[in-house]
Design an enzyme around this catalytic site. Structure first.
Site, PDB file in Angstrom:
ATOM      1  N   TYR A  30     -13.577  20.104   4.773  1.00 17.61           N
ATOM      2  CA  TYR A  30     -13.860  18.723   4.347  1.00 17.61           C
ATOM      3  C   TYR A  30     -12.765  17.788   4.877  1.00 17.61           C
ATOM      4  O   TYR A  30     -11.732  18.235   5.359  1.00 17.61           O
ATOM      5  CB  TYR A  30     -13.871  18.631   2.813  1.00 17.61           C
ATOM      6  N   HIS A  37      -5.598   9.326  -4.294  1.00 13.60           N
ATOM      7  CA  HIS A  37      -6.286   8.239  -3.577  1.00 13.60           C
ATOM      8  C   HIS A  37      -7.676   7.999  -4.154  1.00 13.60           C
ATOM      9  O   HIS A  37      -8.644   7.793  -3.423  1.00 13.60           O
ATOM     10  CB  HIS A  37      -6.402   8.602  -2.089  1.00 13.60           C
TER      11      HIS A  37
HETATM   12  C1  GCO Z   1      -0.270   4.973   0.197  1.00 10.64           C
HETATM   13  C2  GCO Z   1      -1.627   4.388   0.397  1.00 10.64           C
HETATM   14  C3  GCO Z   1      -2.020   4.098   1.809  1.00 10.64           C
HETATM   15  C4  GCO Z   1      -3.361   3.419   1.868  1.00 10.64           C
HETATM   16  C5  GCO Z   1      -3.346   2.344   2.922  1.00 10.64           C
HETATM   17  C6  GCO Z   1      -4.629   1.538   2.909  1.00 10.64           C
HETATM   18  O1  GCO Z   1      -0.048   5.582  -0.856  1.00 10.64           O
HETATM   19  O2  GCO Z   1       0.579   4.731   1.069  1.00 10.64           O
HETATM   20  O3  GCO Z   1      -2.569   5.147  -0.298  1.00 10.64           O
HETATM   21  O4  GCO Z   1      -1.957   5.214   2.606  1.00 10.64           O
HETATM   22  O5  GCO Z   1      -4.374   4.333   2.124  1.00 10.64           O
HETATM   23  O6  GCO Z   1      -2.243   1.512   2.677  1.00 10.64           O
HETATM   24  O7  GCO Z   1      -4.616   0.548   3.914  1.00 10.64           O
HETATM   25 MG    MG Z   2      -1.650   5.563  -2.190  1.00 11.27          MG
END
Ligand code: GCO
Ligand code: MG
Length: 450
Positions: A202, A255
């Site tokens: 995945y 995330h």
């Molecule tokens: C992090 C964030 C980023 C975001 C990105 C989106 O913890 O640094 O999750 O990786 O995905 O800033 O544009």
């Molecule tokens: Mg993040």
């Protein structure tokens, strides 16, 4: 009471009877400064003469910065307005709306300008307009520092610490690759490392493997299955703790992507691995479920990079439902709201962990680090190391050494823009950075946030 100018006695008495006499006096009663002038813009005060944006992508990540020019020859400021997924909307908001609103105003009055920009659109509190305001706001702090002859962190009250402790990003296609990646940062002296891993078959956030293509889904789809992810992550940290020991501070970013019940399960399963923090266990739309997570697991929680306004964080902070606030300063309107948020969180034992990967300009980083130095309740700072091209476009990028980031000591941010070099990195049609949002689906085709 002085007789109003050019109104005869009879009119005055009639107006006084009607209680409207005061109206004629109002301007005369407005408070004046010592010199008897408009205190907001004394005659000889400097004025904003122009506001413009620079759009550049030296790392193929679309950055938007704002330049505020003033009537003082050579005095200007820079700010970060980077919303990398919708940068041209921010450029429009700055140039079409904030520029005419600001020209002629006094750049000294940062809070007043922030509040007036904030309500100037009537509808407010969204990512595009907040980023536009942030670009101006941070530029005004840059100007203030240059006028005071001080770096911005000094304007915030000076330092609480020598430098900002950083967390680096480690990832890999399997546990061994992640272990090697974490170890490389440890060998460079880093004390905090975020670990992300691909999930067999995945896609996964923060790890390279895009997983297997799904013939029944649109061609650019990345398939993510939350259950497979939730089963894998505790095993990753079991491996890392066994191989790397307990001293290294490990972090992880979910995330969003999983259900409330899965977040509860994962939070409990991660407890024995003592994470420094566990980020974005749920989407912002599910923040009310943090009460359940908080009451059933001791895993430290970090949230906020997707927040745009106080309505999204006030309960999380006042009920102590999180341990680290992760907002992206330009998404909430810049340094001015950022320092208020830092002060608020201190009273509730929440620490700062400002969002700061590659989709933040050096000015946004400098604002993060100014707060990192000046606020007592600093938690940790996300790291991004600008490449050579970015450092040429933005002379003065902050120094990083032994896993610490240092503020510049020059007045303001101590960073400039080489506008000629910036032109060499125009936005690309399909930049690398936002290729996947809105393209991650479950096997059955359901869109995954994000
Ligand atoms: C992090 C964030 C980023 C975001 C990105 C989106 O913890 O640094 O999750 O990786 O995905 O800033 O544009
Ligand atoms: Mg993040």
């Amino acid at each position: 009471m002085r007789k109003p100018r050019n109104a005869n006695r009879r009119d005055f008495i009639r107006q006084a009877m009607a209680g409207t006499a005061i109206a004629g006096l109002w301007p005369a009663m407005a408070p004046k400064n010592a010199a008897g002038e408009d205190a907001f813009a004394p005659k000889d005060s400097i004025r904003i003469t122009d506001v413009k944006t620079i759009c550049t992508a030296p790392e193929r990540i679309r950055l938007v910065v704002v330049k505020v020019e003033t009537s003082d020859p050579g005095l200007f400021g820079w700010g970060c307005a980077t919303f990398t997924q919708r940068p041209l909307t921010v450029k429009t908001a700055v140039e079409e709306y904030l520029r005419p609103f600001l020209i002629g105003k006094n750049p000294d009055n940062i809070e007043d300008l922030w509040q007036s920009m904030y309500v100037s659109s009537y509808w407010r509190n969204g990512p595009v307009l907040n980023n536009a305001i942030s670009g101006v706001d941070m530029a005004l702090w840059d100007i203030k520092g240059k006028r005071a002859g001080m770096p911005v962190y000094q304007l915030l009250g000076g330092r609480c610490r020598i430098a900002a402790d950083l967390y680096a990003h480690a990832s890999g296609r399997d546990f061994q690759e992640v272990e090697d990646s974490v170890r490389r940062w440890m060998e460079k002296g880093y004390r905090h490392v975020r670990a992300q891993v691909a999930i067999k078959g995945y896609s996964a956030y923060g790890a390279s493997d895009a997983g297997e293509a799904a013939s029944n889904l649109p061609p650019d789809t990345q398939v993510f299955e939350p259950a497979a992810y939730v089963r894998t992550i505790p095993k990753l940290f079991a491996h890392l703790r066994e191989k790397l020991g307990d001293e290294i501070e490990l972090l992880h970013d979910t995330h969003e992507r999983i259900s409330c019940a899965q977040a509860l399960q994962l939070g409990k399963a991660l407890e024995e691995y003592n994470l420094f923090f566990w980020e974005d266990p749920l989407p912002p739309e599910e923040v009310d479920y943090f009460r359940q997570i908080r009451s059933q697991t001791s895993t430290p929680l970090a949230m906020g990079e997707l927040f745009n306004n106080p309505h999204e964080w006030l309960d999380l902070i006042s009920e102590r439902l999180i341990d680290y606030i992760r907002v992206h300063l330009s998404q909430i309107g810049g340094l001015t709201p950022g320092r208020k948020l830092a002060a608020l969180t201190e009273h509730f034992g929440v620490k700062t962990a400002w969002h700061g990967p590659g989709d933040l300009s050096p000015f946004g980083r400098a604002a993060n680090v100014a707060l990192d130095l000046a606020c007592y309740n600093f938690g940790i700072q996300e790291q991004h190391i600008f490449n050579e091209a970015a450092q040429e476009v933005f002379p003065g990028c902050l120094k990083i050494e032994n896993g610490y980031e240092y503020a510049n000591e020059e007045p303001g941010w101590g960073i400039d823009v080489n506008e000629e070099k910036a032109k060499k990195f125009p936005f690309r049609e399909s930049p690398s950075f936002d290729m996947s949002w809105g393209r991650v689906r479950r096997r059955d085709g359901t869109i995954v946030r994000p």
